[in-house]
Design an enzyme around this catalytic site. Sequence first.
Site, PDB file in Angstrom:
ATOM      1  N   SER A   1       0.838  -1.194   0.000  1.00 55.23           N
ATOM      2  CA  SER A   1       0.000   0.000   0.000  1.00 55.23           C
ATOM      3  C   SER A   1       0.886   1.263   0.000  1.00 55.23           C
ATOM      4  CB  SER A   1      -0.920  -0.061   1.226  1.00 55.23           C
ATOM      5  OG  SER A   1      -2.009   0.772   1.071  1.00 55.23           O
TER       6      SER A   1
ATOM      7  N   HIS B   1      -7.705  -5.687  -0.040  1.00 57.93           N
ATOM      8  CA  HIS B   1      -6.425  -4.998   0.152  1.00 57.93           C
ATOM      9  C   HIS B   1      -5.670  -5.528   1.378  1.00 57.93           C
ATOM     10  CE1 HIS B   1      -3.531  -1.876  -0.382  1.00 57.93           C
ATOM     11  NE2 HIS B   1      -3.814  -1.270   0.743  1.00 57.93           N
ATOM     12  N   ASP B   2      -6.418  -5.987   2.380  1.00 61.47           N
ATOM     13  CA  ASP B   2      -5.794  -6.550   3.584  1.00 61.47           C
ATOM     14  C   ASP B   2      -4.910  -7.768   3.299  1.00 61.47           C
ATOM     15  OD1 ASP B   2      -6.407  -4.941   5.712  1.00 61.47           O
ATOM     16  OD2 ASP B   2      -8.313  -5.937   6.149  1.00 61.47           O
TER      17      ASP B   2
ATOM     18  N   ARG C   1     -11.947   5.976   9.888  1.00 59.95           N
ATOM     19  CA  ARG C   1     -11.342   4.651   9.941  1.00 59.95           C
ATOM     20  C   ARG C   1     -12.330   3.562   9.511  1.00 59.95           C
ATOM     21  NH1 ARG C   1      -6.648   2.571   8.977  1.00 59.95           N
ATOM     22  NH2 ARG C   1      -6.137   0.731  10.209  1.00 59.95           N
TER      23      ARG C   1
ATOM     24  N   ASP D   1      -8.286  -7.283  -4.439  1.00 57.62           N
ATOM     25  CA  ASP D   1      -7.962  -5.943  -3.948  1.00 57.62           C
ATOM     26  C   ASP D   1      -8.565  -4.911  -4.896  1.00 57.62           C
ATOM     27  OD1 ASP D   1      -6.876  -3.558  -3.096  1.00 57.62           O
ATOM     28  OD2 ASP D   1      -4.812  -4.288  -2.989  1.00 57.62           O
TER      29      ASP D   1
END
Lengths: 368, 210
Positions: free
Chosen positions: A145, A342-343, A214, A309
């Site tokens: 990222s 994405h994690d 968040r 992702d």
Amino acid sequence: MIVESNIVRFDCIALDSGATLAPVEVAYESYGELNARKTNAILVLHAFSGDAHAAGISHETGKPGWWDNMIGPGKAFDTNKYFVLCSNVLGGCRGTTGPSSINPVTGCPYAMSFPVITISDMVRLQKMLIDALGIRKLLTVTGGSMGGMQALEWAVAYPDRVVSAIPIATTTRHSAQQIAFNEVGRQAVMADPDWNEGNYYSKKPPARGLAVARMVGHITYMSDDSMREKFGRRLRGKENFGFDFDVDFEVESYLRYRGSEFVHRFDANSYLYITKAMDYFDLVNGQGTLAAAFEAAQARFLVISFSSDWLYPSYQSQEIVRALRARNRDVAYVELQSNYGHDAFLVDVAEQTDLIRGFLASTYEKVQ
Amino acid sequence: MTAPAPKPQPFVRELLGRSDYRIIGEIVEPNTKVLDLGCGDGELLAWLAANKRVDARGVEISGVKVQRAIARGVSVYQGDIDEGLADYPDRAFDYVILSQTLQETFHPRKVLREMLRVGQRVIVAFPNYGHWRMRLSMLLSGRAPRTKLFPYAWHESPNIHFLTLHDFEDLAALEGLKVERRYFLSGAHKVTVLPNLLAEVAVYLVSASA
């Protein structure tokens, strides 16, 4: 492996904006031993909300590092073989100078008087750290990222200082969609009355705004599949709807928990500054094409993306690979199959481990 | 910086078990730049890197195979051969290898041209559709031939363009290519007579004619 952070202080750093920050401090951790010829150093670069505590158990908090499953004895970044470094980024709030740091001129936190910073400013500070540690050349620079952005910036800005780069789940520049999500986060922070134009350090921080920011972030880090698997439509501790606006669904509970937990470890102004730095990042930087931007790069590259992702989609990694190919640079690329969105770069350890271990071993062999 | 000690030179075929690999191992000069298209899990490239010190790169469509190739230290990227060469500058490599894959590409002629644009020389290995077993299989069964070399049922085969040695020579002439070397193989043996009938695999080293 119990680890501690170290702080290095420099007199000043010149920034892309034209401003100068003086003094500047950088927090870092290290794992493993630097070899005699100093050829085994690896710089790990953290993502947006990460910090210098990448591996081991923190002496201070007792918590494992954010990439502890990848860094350590026998792991992908094998600390029996390599010397691994990670520092908190400029503008951060975990030991390195940022908006919550005290401005020596006023004796108060910088808050919004902190200069706007860029990814290349972050990398410039990292290079000062590497210089201070007497390391001439990094075996690899790597991160996912925003960490991947820094790895790319390293390879282009300091081509004679990196042997290889492993940018993961990243891009050479944010798309409108990526900027849009960051802007929603910033607006959530700034819309909280407690933000108070950034002056909240002696008062109540903008916890609600930062938590909402968040929550949005966490949605973008997951995938439809991973959310279905993790939460589905399951209710939280109840059999029927509450017919009110308390938590009904598991996913609501999770996001609220993630949001409130984040507030305790992250500074709202750092959120603004760091997301802005990501949005400003553009490796092309007026050089016409991405291939031209990579002209200077000499490193060997391993580019990794993940099939699910959607925040940093594979096409952005493929753009990197195509531009490197156009300059006939040494580049390996694979899109790993994953459901984690994405994690995945933090979660999908096994497949990344084989790739990175093999890539590093063959790269290390070349510098021996 | 000390160079690693030269590794023993096992006969390529013993290492890799494929006769066309043996020939490719013979052709490729040391310390060159090599691109292998459809490189699988990179075994040939890894061998060339270790034994000929070549700068080895590969393209492979299967993600799982790409993972294995990278894990063994070879720079391979996941991509499609039919369109994957466009990004490379002219003459980027000394050799471009296409081993047992030409018959699987959608546009073999275009692929060949692209290979000759990015490489000084091209090494093409392909199974010979003109082998006597193929001819006999079709003659006797009246069905699409199935042999050791072409084991697939017609509807499952990855092979979409069938060619014999004569066909390749014709194409080379049509494209004005210079055939620098040709090898015909049956099992581990070189074939010297009636190659279009007796060779199972052909390996050609070609370049663009001057």
